[in-house]
Design an enzyme around this catalytic site. Sequence first.
Site, PDB file in Angstrom:
ATOM      1  CE  LYS A 116      -3.984  -2.127   2.279  1.00  0.00           C
ATOM      2  NZ  LYS A 116      -3.473  -3.479   2.384  1.00  0.00           N
ATOM      3  CE  LYS A 158      -5.924   0.826   4.407  1.00  0.00           C
ATOM      4  NZ  LYS A 158      -6.454   1.569   3.239  1.00  0.00           N
ATOM      5  N   GLY A 165      -9.486  -6.213   5.537  1.00  0.00           N
ATOM      6  CA  GLY A 165      -9.687  -5.673   6.867  1.00  0.00           C
ATOM      7  C   GLY A 165      -8.740  -6.216   7.912  1.00  0.00           C
ATOM      8  CD  GLU A 275     -10.665  -2.222  -2.473  1.00  0.00           C
ATOM      9  OE1 GLU A 275     -10.704  -1.718  -1.337  1.00  0.00           O
ATOM     10  OE2 GLU A 275     -10.855  -3.437  -2.696  1.00  0.00           O
ATOM     11  NE  ARG A 297      -7.301 -10.004  -3.815  1.00  0.00           N
ATOM     12  CZ  ARG A 297      -8.436  -9.529  -3.328  1.00  0.00           C
ATOM     13  NH1 ARG A 297      -9.558  -9.722  -4.003  1.00  0.00           N
ATOM     14  NH2 ARG A 297      -8.483  -8.860  -2.209  1.00  0.00           N
TER      15      ARG A 297
END
Length: 645
Positions: A116, A158, A165, A275, A297
């Site tokens: 990320k 995160k 999650g 996202e 994916r």
Amino acid sequence: MLDSVLIANRGEIACRIIKTARRLGLRTIAVHSEADRNALHVRMADEAVAIGPAPSSESYLVGARILEAARQTGAASIHPGYGFLSENAAFAQACADAGIVFVGPSAAAIRAMGLKDGAKALMEKAGVPVVPGYHGDRQEAEFLKQKAYEIGYPVLIKAVAGGGGKGMRRVDKAIDFEAALASAQREAQSAFGDPRVLIEKFILNPRHVEIQVFGDGKGNAVHLFERDCSAQRRHQKVLEEAPAPGMSEETRAAMGNAAVAAAKAVNYSGAGTIEFIADGSGALRPDGFWFMEMNTRLQVEHPVTEMVTGQDLVEWQFRIASGEGLPLSQDEIRLDGHAVEVRLYAEDPDSGFLPSTGRLELLMLPEGEGIRIDSGVEAGGEISPFYDPMIAKIIAYAPTREEALDRLAHQFGVSWIAGPKNNLAFLASLVAHPEVRAGGFDTGLIDRDLEALTQGEVSPATISMAVAALLAGQESADVVADSGWCDPFAQRDAFQLSGPRSVGVRVEVDGEARDIQVAWRDGRPVPLEGTEAGGGAGIVSWAGDAVYALEGGRAVKVALVDQLARVAEEAEGAAAIKAPMHGKVIAVDVAAGDTVAKGDRLAVVEAMKMEHAVVAPRDGTVETVFVIEGGQVDQGAPIVSLVEE
């Protein structure tokens, strides 16, 4: 087109891939652990190869075993599905090195977008808006705490790797930061083998909107519109829909263009999802969304995109992996109607959504008009403690959002599940929620209204029906088969000379003792007058020596009580605090002789990559510790015993 594919996955996604591969004429090869040797995806495939013990770390996550299975069977390609090895750059590279087509993006693209922190830096360079935060390499607790202070609370911790999650914690106050950081890092290490985290500003009233993209690896990319995944619990998606409620054409174009730019920035190939987090305090705006991450994916929620576009995304994956170009240009992709998907899980909403395991005694999920069921299990199958506890995905499609939600609500009323606890009743409550119906909800909805969404129980009337069925079954067993003669002294028929005939029966309802009154009519036991379920609201289903009472999406197991055995059990284990689920003990916080207060943490059990703290239900002194750190514990097994002060 490729001639064969090995599916490096299990459950519903493996079954889903097999269906499309078979339609395209590909030979299908399944892999399975010891726990999955009789699984549905194994039976559906043309061939199957065993790859190791039940734990995924010893089977589905071992790339070398997957590749060896592909070599043994002559598979031309490997489809990773999602989860497991689907976003593992080293595995994608190993496939390429072995001359086996990886049905997914290149290893370079996975590396670029898989972490990320690096992905956010890349997106900033490409001009895609990014959530403010710290995405650097330093991981010292004090440094990260300082960065959180600078960003401003609330913040989101995160995991740098992975998703779903896991390794994610919201922190509202500085005093809670260190404990949340340690928990997130431990969970990230367990789930992804990487404890590193980043810190982001938590967007108040956030909506989670994602864009489905496809690239051909030749510099071309398109999007297939958006999905709204704002109905979440613990940062995990519960309900997904396409298109997003309240999405204007202007905002859709802005998000779509940003998503395509993101895909082109890494010369993307195959299916991916960009996202975004969006400001949900008002209408969605072209300047009110920020990049969160890219999933390199296929997504769990891909069926809603398929329903509103009329496209088979797995077929698109196979065609691109075969070297073909994008099946459609951007202008040729159409958006029609509305689709909503819910994830049906084996979990207990009444106990903090703890994963539930065991045999599916009853599974009835009919496919009516506009309804699609994607599942990897059948009645009689097992929900294993080793993997994600999904039972099925239920997808409803209709011309309008209101009609799609109505079809989904109707589906809940004709679906029946018995065995492990499940979230069917919770999903029915969620779909009926006024904010969901209005389309104005954000990612905090479920947490805000959790109590209301989990209210309800199987009525005494339906439980009484189950008791009557149990007694009727006992009477049938007492009939001598050869002669049809029935021993009158063996009957529990409440015989009396006058007045209504009824009897009190002690039963266990999901392990809790209850006394139920049952009457006799025409020689058969029936629920006592005044307790009949009205309108056919409840049904009963046999499972071995017990009966399940089912009503409103809920199911409870009803069994006759062996009073002597129950008294002995209560005398022996009254002070035991038991494991809420099957799992691994990752922390033991007490020892024999320790004094604890109500609410103190005794141990931590991990199952399906989620942590659950076992706490003291009362003040007391620890008498015995039954588990060790690193060991396995079965659901219902004692963890510690307490002596009351």
